[in-house]
Design a protein around this motif. Structure first.
Motif, PDB file in Angstrom:
ATOM      1  N   VAL A  10      16.760   7.978  -2.587  1.00 40.94           N
ATOM      2  CA  VAL A  10      16.556   8.426  -3.973  1.00 40.94           C
ATOM      3  C   VAL A  10      17.566   7.757  -4.908  1.00 40.94           C
ATOM      4  O   VAL A  10      17.215   7.360  -6.025  1.00 40.94           O
ATOM      5  CB  VAL A  10      16.649   9.965  -4.078  1.00 40.94           C
ATOM      6  N   LEU A  11      18.805   7.600  -4.459  1.00 44.64           N
ATOM      7  CA  LEU A  11      19.817   6.972  -5.317  1.00 44.64           C
ATOM      8  C   LEU A  11      19.479   5.505  -5.584  1.00 44.64           C
ATOM      9  O   LEU A  11      19.606   5.022  -6.706  1.00 44.64           O
ATOM     10  CB  LEU A  11      21.211   7.095  -4.689  1.00 44.64           C
ATOM     11  N   ILE A  12      19.022   4.811  -4.535  1.00 43.05           N
ATOM     12  CA  ILE A  12      18.599   3.415  -4.724  1.00 43.05           C
ATOM     13  C   ILE A  12      17.383   3.375  -5.650  1.00 43.05           C
ATOM     14  O   ILE A  12      17.300   2.539  -6.556  1.00 43.05           O
ATOM     15  CB  ILE A  12      18.291   2.746  -3.362  1.00 43.05           C
ATOM     16  N   GLY A  13      16.459   4.320  -5.455  1.00 43.72           N
ATOM     17  CA  GLY A  13      15.280   4.408  -6.324  1.00 43.72           C
ATOM     18  C   GLY A  13      15.685   4.616  -7.780  1.00 43.72           C
ATOM     19  O   GLY A  13      15.130   3.977  -8.676  1.00 43.72           O
ATOM     20  N   GLY A  14      16.659   5.473  -8.013  1.00 38.70           N
ATOM     21  CA  GLY A  14      17.124   5.740  -9.378  1.00 38.70           C
ATOM     22  C   GLY A  14      17.717   4.503 -10.028  1.00 38.70           C
ATOM     23  O   GLY A  14      17.416   4.178 -11.178  1.00 38.70           O
ATOM     24  N   LEU A  15      18.535   3.781  -9.252  1.00 35.72           N
ATOM     25  CA  LEU A  15      19.161   2.566  -9.783  1.00 35.72           C
ATOM     26  C   LEU A  15      18.104   1.490 -10.079  1.00 35.72           C
ATOM     27  O   LEU A  15      18.116   0.860 -11.137  1.00 35.72           O
ATOM     28  CB  LEU A  15      20.203   2.048  -8.779  1.00 35.72           C
ATOM     29  N   LEU A  16      17.157   1.324  -9.140  1.00 32.69           N
ATOM     30  CA  LEU A  16      16.103   0.324  -9.338  1.00 32.69           C
ATOM     31  C   LEU A  16      15.218   0.674 -10.535  1.00 32.69           C
ATOM     32  O   LEU A  16      14.846  -0.199 -11.320  1.00 32.69           O
ATOM     33  CB  LEU A  16      15.231   0.214  -8.076  1.00 32.69           C
ATOM     34  N   GLY A  17      14.903   1.966 -10.694  1.00 35.62           N
ATOM     35  CA  GLY A  17      14.072   2.406 -11.814  1.00 35.62           C
ATOM     36  C   GLY A  17      14.764   2.124 -13.142  1.00 35.62           C
ATOM     37  O   GLY A  17      14.142   1.643 -14.093  1.00 35.62           O
ATOM     38  N   PHE A  48      10.614  -3.657 -10.046  1.00 39.52           N
ATOM     39  CA  PHE A  48      11.692  -2.693  -9.764  1.00 39.52           C
ATOM     40  C   PHE A  48      11.232  -1.268 -10.047  1.00 39.52           C
ATOM     41  O   PHE A  48      11.501  -0.348  -9.277  1.00 39.52           O
ATOM     42  CB  PHE A  48      12.931  -3.012 -10.622  1.00 39.52           C
ATOM     43  N   TYR A  49      10.534  -1.120 -11.186  1.00 35.55           N
ATOM     44  CA  TYR A  49      10.074   0.206 -11.590  1.00 35.55           C
ATOM     45  C   TYR A  49       9.075   0.765 -10.567  1.00 35.55           C
ATOM     46  O   TYR A  49       9.172   1.915 -10.141  1.00 35.55           O
ATOM     47  CB  TYR A  49       9.436   0.133 -12.980  1.00 35.55           C
ATOM     48  N   ALA A  50       8.132  -0.085 -10.164  1.00 37.86           N
ATOM     49  CA  ALA A  50       7.130   0.335  -9.186  1.00 37.86           C
ATOM     50  C   ALA A  50       7.787   0.670  -7.842  1.00 37.86           C
ATOM     51  O   ALA A  50       7.465   1.675  -7.210  1.00 37.86           O
ATOM     52  CB  ALA A  50       6.081  -0.761  -9.005  1.00 37.86           C
ATOM     53  N   LEU A  51       8.757  -0.174  -7.457  1.00 40.38           N
ATOM     54  CA  LEU A  51       9.455   0.048  -6.189  1.00 40.38           C
ATOM     55  C   LEU A  51      10.196   1.394  -6.219  1.00 40.38           C
ATOM     56  O   LEU A  51      10.197   2.138  -5.227  1.00 40.38           O
ATOM     57  CB  LEU A  51      10.440  -1.101  -5.946  1.00 40.38           C
ATOM     58  N   SER A  52      10.797   1.725  -7.362  1.00 41.93           N
ATOM     59  CA  SER A  52      11.505   2.998  -7.461  1.00 41.93           C
ATOM     60  C   SER A  52      10.523   4.159  -7.310  1.00 41.93           C
ATOM     61  O   SER A  52      10.830   5.157  -6.660  1.00 41.93           O
ATOM     62  CB  SER A  52      12.287   3.100  -8.777  1.00 41.93           C
ATOM     63  N   LEU A  57       8.351   8.649  -4.128  1.00 35.71           N
ATOM     64  CA  LEU A  57       7.224   9.297  -3.446  1.00 35.71           C
ATOM     65  C   LEU A  57       7.522   9.458  -1.962  1.00 35.71           C
ATOM     66  O   LEU A  57       7.242  10.492  -1.362  1.00 35.71           O
ATOM     67  CB  LEU A  57       5.934   8.482  -3.635  1.00 35.71           C
ATOM     68  N   PHE A  58       8.122   8.421  -1.377  1.00 39.96           N
ATOM     69  CA  PHE A  58       8.479   8.481   0.037  1.00 39.96           C
ATOM     70  C   PHE A  58       9.480   9.615   0.280  1.00 39.96           C
ATOM     71  O   PHE A  58       9.312  10.439   1.188  1.00 39.96           O
ATOM     72  CB  PHE A  58       9.061   7.141   0.489  1.00 39.96           C
ATOM     73  N   ALA A  59      10.519   9.675  -0.592  1.00 43.55           N
ATOM     74  CA  ALA A  59      11.537  10.710  -0.442  1.00 43.55           C
ATOM     75  C   ALA A  59      10.928  12.103  -0.603  1.00 43.55           C
ATOM     76  O   ALA A  59      11.255  13.035   0.142  1.00 43.55           O
ATOM     77  CB  ALA A  59      12.649  10.498  -1.470  1.00 43.55           C
ATOM     78  N   LEU A  60       9.999  12.237  -1.580  1.00 42.59           N
ATOM     79  CA  LEU A  60       9.359  13.537  -1.807  1.00 42.59           C
ATOM     80  C   LEU A  60       8.487  13.953  -0.632  1.00 42.59           C
ATOM     81  O   LEU A  60       8.343  15.143  -0.345  1.00 42.59           O
ATOM     82  CB  LEU A  60       8.510  13.497  -3.089  1.00 42.59           C
ATOM     83  N   SER A  61       7.908  12.956   0.052  1.00 42.91           N
ATOM     84  CA  SER A  61       7.055  13.293   1.193  1.00 42.91           C
ATOM     85  C   SER A  61       7.895  13.727   2.399  1.00 42.91           C
ATOM     86  O   SER A  61       7.427  14.449   3.263  1.00 42.91           O
ATOM     87  CB  SER A  61       6.154  12.113   1.551  1.00 42.91           C
TER      88      SER A  61
END
Lengths: 113, 153
Positions: A10-17, A48-52, A57-61
């Protein structure tokens, strides 16, 4: 799944987003909207936005919403830092209240889920 | 960014329009997310990933695409520091629709959370109108000076 791994995702997702929206904002400021599709910065930002989103979604699942949403809020902090330091945007007290309020609201929605 | 040296202040009208467009953007991205969730529930991923190709899932992409275009328009008019947190408005729509769509209960904390989000987005709108003209932005109109020099030639 291990909470530490989900936290990292999630942290990597936040940074990438945040990086993605920063690049898109730079592209939007520099070029006309109808020419945006010709420029690399738009695609890198979009990627980057799509990857985040995929990482979220992965983390939420795998993890609990209660746990994931507050971590997603780190993206707001990154974006705030990028906007002020890289785009030269100015802060005022209303913006601080609004942004902190939104972070608080997102955390409460997460905890309440 | 070499031609973005000319800073133009964001007018409060433009700032508010950007916020409203961003809120509208979240309506479409939330609809997209809900359609994806519906499509995801319809799919049977244990059989094949191809079961994801169903109507709600594809409509989700269209809705998300409209939302993305609106986001670009809002980004053109406003500041990233204000517009990015407004993406959180999508939590409000998803939360309000979830009892009807997924029979999920809205807890008291969730009600408080979405109320705070709505109030905060409104504060960002008000705050923007109080600081107009003090704000340098990266919006650039490079054509204006070029045209002038062309006239003299």
């Amino acid at each position: 799944m291990n909470k530490l791994i989900i936290t990292c995702i999630v942290l990597i997702g936040g940074l990438l987003g945040s990086l993605g929206t920063l690049l898109i904002k730079i592209g939007v400021d520099k070029f006309h909207l109808k020419d945006l599709w010709k420029h690399k910065v738009f695609y890198i930002g979009g990627f980057f936005y799509a990857l985040s989103s995929v990482l979220y979604l992965f983390a939420l699942s795998k993890g609990d919403v209660t746990f994931v949403y507050p971590l997603v809020s780190t993206a707001y902090i990154w974006t705030l830092l990028f906007s002020v330091h890289l785009l030269g945007e100015k802060m005022n007290k209303w913006k601080w209240i609004g942004i902190i309020g939104i972070i608080l609201g997102v955390i409460l929605v997460g905890i309440g889920s | 960014m070499e031609n973005s040296s000319q800073h133009k202040p964001i007018k409060s009208n433009s700032h508010r329009a950007a916020i409203l467009i961003m809120v509208l953007c979240t309506v479409f991205t939330s609809t997209g997310q809900l359609l994806w969730k519906t499509g995801f529930n319809q799919a049977d991923l244990t059989t094949s990933f191809l079961t994801l190709i169903n109507l709600p899932f594809l409509l989700g992409f269209i809705s998300y695409g409209i939302g993305a275009i609106l986001m670009l328009i809002a980004f053109k008019k406003g500041e990233l520091s204000v517009l990015y947190p407004i993406i959180a408005t999508s939590y409000v729509w998803v939360t309000l629709l979830s009892p009807w769509l997924f029979n999920e209960h809205i807890s008291l904390l969730k009600w408080i959370g979405i109320t705070i989000i709505v109030l905060s987005v409104s504060i960002l709108g008000i705050g923007g109108s109080k600081k107009h003209a003090q704000q340098p932005s990266n919006q650039n109109k490079p054509q204006i000076p070029t045209k002038k020099s062309e006239v003299h030639q």
